[in-house]
Design an enzyme around this catalytic site. Structure first.
Site, short mmCIF file in Angstrom:
data_model
loop_
_atom_site.label_atom_id
_atom_site.label_comp_id
_atom_site.label_asym_id
_atom_site.label_seq_id
_atom_site.Cartn_x
_atom_site.Cartn_y
_atom_site.Cartn_z
N TYR A 40 0.85 -1.19 0.00
CA TYR A 40 0.00 0.00 0.00
C TYR A 40 0.89 1.24 0.00
CZ TYR A 40 -3.47 3.41 1.76
OH TYR A 40 -4.29 4.50 1.93
N ASP A 56 9.29 2.68 -0.58
CA ASP A 56 8.27 3.36 0.22
C ASP A 56 8.55 3.04 1.68
OD1 ASP A 56 4.60 3.30 0.41
OD2 ASP A 56 6.16 4.16 1.70
N LYS A 107 4.88 9.58 8.69
CA LYS A 107 4.69 9.06 10.04
C LYS A 107 5.72 9.57 11.06
CE LYS A 107 2.40 5.03 8.07
NZ LYS A 107 1.03 4.92 8.58
P1 KE4 Z 1 -0.73 8.43 4.54
O1 KE4 Z 1 -1.25 9.10 3.32
O2 KE4 Z 1 -1.81 7.58 5.25
O3 KE4 Z 1 0.03 9.35 5.49
O4 KE4 Z 1 0.41 7.36 4.10
C1 KE4 Z 1 0.06 6.38 3.14
C2 KE4 Z 1 1.02 5.21 3.26
C3 KE4 Z 1 2.03 5.07 2.32
N1 KE4 Z 1 2.92 4.06 2.40
C4 KE4 Z 1 2.85 3.15 3.39
C5 KE4 Z 1 3.87 2.04 3.44
C6 KE4 Z 1 1.84 3.24 4.38
O5 KE4 Z 1 1.79 2.32 5.37
C7 KE4 Z 1 0.91 4.29 4.32
C8 KE4 Z 1 -0.22 4.43 5.33
N2 KE4 Z 1 -0.33 3.39 6.29
C9 KE4 Z 1 -1.66 3.12 6.77
C10 KE4 Z 1 -1.56 1.95 7.75
N3 KE4 Z 1 -1.57 0.71 7.09
C11 KE4 Z 1 -2.31 4.31 7.39
C12 KE4 Z 1 -3.55 4.02 8.21
C13 KE4 Z 1 -4.79 4.54 7.53
O6 KE4 Z 1 -4.90 4.46 6.28
O7 KE4 Z 1 -5.67 5.01 8.29
#
Ligand code: KE4
Length: 428
Positions: free
Chosen positions: A145, A240, A268
């Protein structure tokens, strides 16, 4: 008897105002059933819900809380910054400090651009890779993801996977026609994709340690092979590290596994819990970004002073504390205890871990990719999740998420968690 009456009332109202009652799908507990609790406050490794229930937290706001919640140095930094203004849209010194800290920790990053989310960071890195190589196709891996940008929301992990329809509605086929999705940990499929698309692939984007389909690790030599194949084909390797960055080592997964990607995405931890993302890499590639080059990328709140202040405080604290050693020790204690608990309960479990990230799969088959992960018994996971929640331990509310240990967790917390798991697993 645990009361969650206030959370239930809040959720009932939230459902009237917010789609699904949540501002991000995974929070809705749809994968485990029941309804989410509402948090009142958090401190260290603990959170308290609005009904006063105390929980040991292994979600850590999905990764940022590597130092635990409300770390005094982060709070003080944000308070100090806020008194001087909350947003400028003008360069501020904290952006320079943040860039310097990221570069010092991650040698592959020669230049870095801040964003306000991991999604933006990954979306921008893809656009930059396409602009730099003048190629359109991108390889991603199923279960990985990279945020919810259209062209990558294909066989994605995290919430997209949790909902069982990996491809999202609203994404026109034309937006994903240049996205090649391959199985993770399968080098031959990558070689075949390059052979079938000569000089058309701008790059590969991957989570070096996928944490959005639970957690599984790269097989020995896999990351090295991706590095060689992309270099041989004039394509970029994009790590990523939104989740793994500054967690699996000071320099992230790329330091832990000794790989130098062309571009990296972060988020994060570098925001200390405030909205943040970043992407960086070779100066020659990064200098293709506006205002220097032709690849446009922007953001009102990119480099926001509060997020920078929080992130700088977090990175400086991580630098000065022996965080990685402590996290490794706690993770080893959790792994050993959970495996013993599962064995004693006679429950087939795969406990996957890397540094302070972990996942419990309810399956007897090792998990090395999404197909393996999909064999986990999700009904059993849901029972386990709620059993642990009622025992005062908050785990990710989906089989397809990772857990996170912080430096605020203690050996006693781990013991409490393992004892709870031993009881819960006997009831599964
Ligand atoms: P954000 O746009 O949510 O800040 O980051 C996206 C993203 C990109 N790459 C990786 C490897 C990630 O894990 C994420 C976001 N992680 C999720 C948890 N699996 C965020 C939680 C959510 O979507 O509420």
């Amino acid at each position: 008897m645990i009361s969650r009456a206030k959370s239930e009332a809040l959720f009932a109202e939230a459902l009237q105002h917010i789609p699904g009652g949540v501002n991000s799908p995974v929070r809705a507990f749809r994968a485990v059933g029941g309804q989410p609790f509402f948090v009142d406050r958090a401190k260290g490794a603990r959170i308290w819900d609005v009904d006063g229930n105390e929980l040991i937290d292994y979600v850590g706001t999905w990764g940022p809380a590597i130092l635990g919640h409300a770390h005094p140095k982060i709070i003080a930094a944000v308070q100090h910054a806020a008194e001087r203004g909350t947003s400028f849209g003008i360069p501020n010194p904290l952006e320079v400090t943040m860039a310097r800290l990221v570069k010092a920790a991650v040698p592959s990053v020669e230049k870095v651009r801040m964003t306000s989310s991991g999604t933006e960071a990954c979306m921008s890195a893809i656009r930059l890779a396409r602009g730099f190589t003048k190629r359109d196709k991108i390889i991603k891996f199923d279960g990985c993801y990279h945020g919810h940008t259209d062209s990558l929301l294909v066989k994605a992990g995290s919430g997209a996977l949790t909902f069982g329809h990996p491809d999202s509605a609203g994404v026109p086929a034309a937006f994903t026609q240049h996205t090649i999705v391959l199985p993770y940990n399968d080098v031959e499929s990558v070689k075949a994709a390059f052979a079938a698309n000569p000089s058309q692939i701008a790059g590969i984007i991957l989570e070096p340690v996928p944490g959005n389909a639970g957690l599984y690790l790269p097989r020995p030599g896999y990351l090295e092979a991706l590095r060689e194949i992309t270099a041989a084909n004039g394509a970029l390797l994009i790590f990523d590290e939104v989740m793994t960055g500054f967690r699996l080592a000071r320099g992230g997964a790329q330091q832990r596994f000794g790989i130098r990607p062309d571009l990296s995405c972060f988020g994060k931890i570098i925001g200390g819990g405030l909205p943040v993302g970043a992407f960086g890499g070779h100066a020659e590639i990064m200098d293709c970004l506006a205002p220097l080059g032709p690849v446009y990328q922007a953001g009102t709140l990119s480099g926001n002073p509060l997020a920078m202040a929080a992130g700088i405080a977090a990175l400086e604290e991580l630098e000065t504390s022996d965080a990685c050693r402590k996290l490794e020790e706690l993770s080893a204690q959790l792994e050993s205890g959970m495996k013993d608990a599962a064995k004693a309960a006679g429950v087939p479990v795969q406990f996957n871990a890397c540094g302070s990230m972990f996942c419990v799969y309810f399956t007897d088959r090792p998990v090395h990719n999404l197909a393996d992960a999909m064999h986990s018994d999700r009904a059993r996971f849901a029972k386990y999740f709620h059993g642990m929640l009622d025992a005062g331990v908050y785990l990710a509310p989906s089989q397809f998420e990772a857990g996170f240990i912080s430096t605020a967790h203690t050996p006693a917390d781990i013991d409490t968690t393992v004892r709870a798991a031993a009881k819960v697993m006997k009831s599964l």
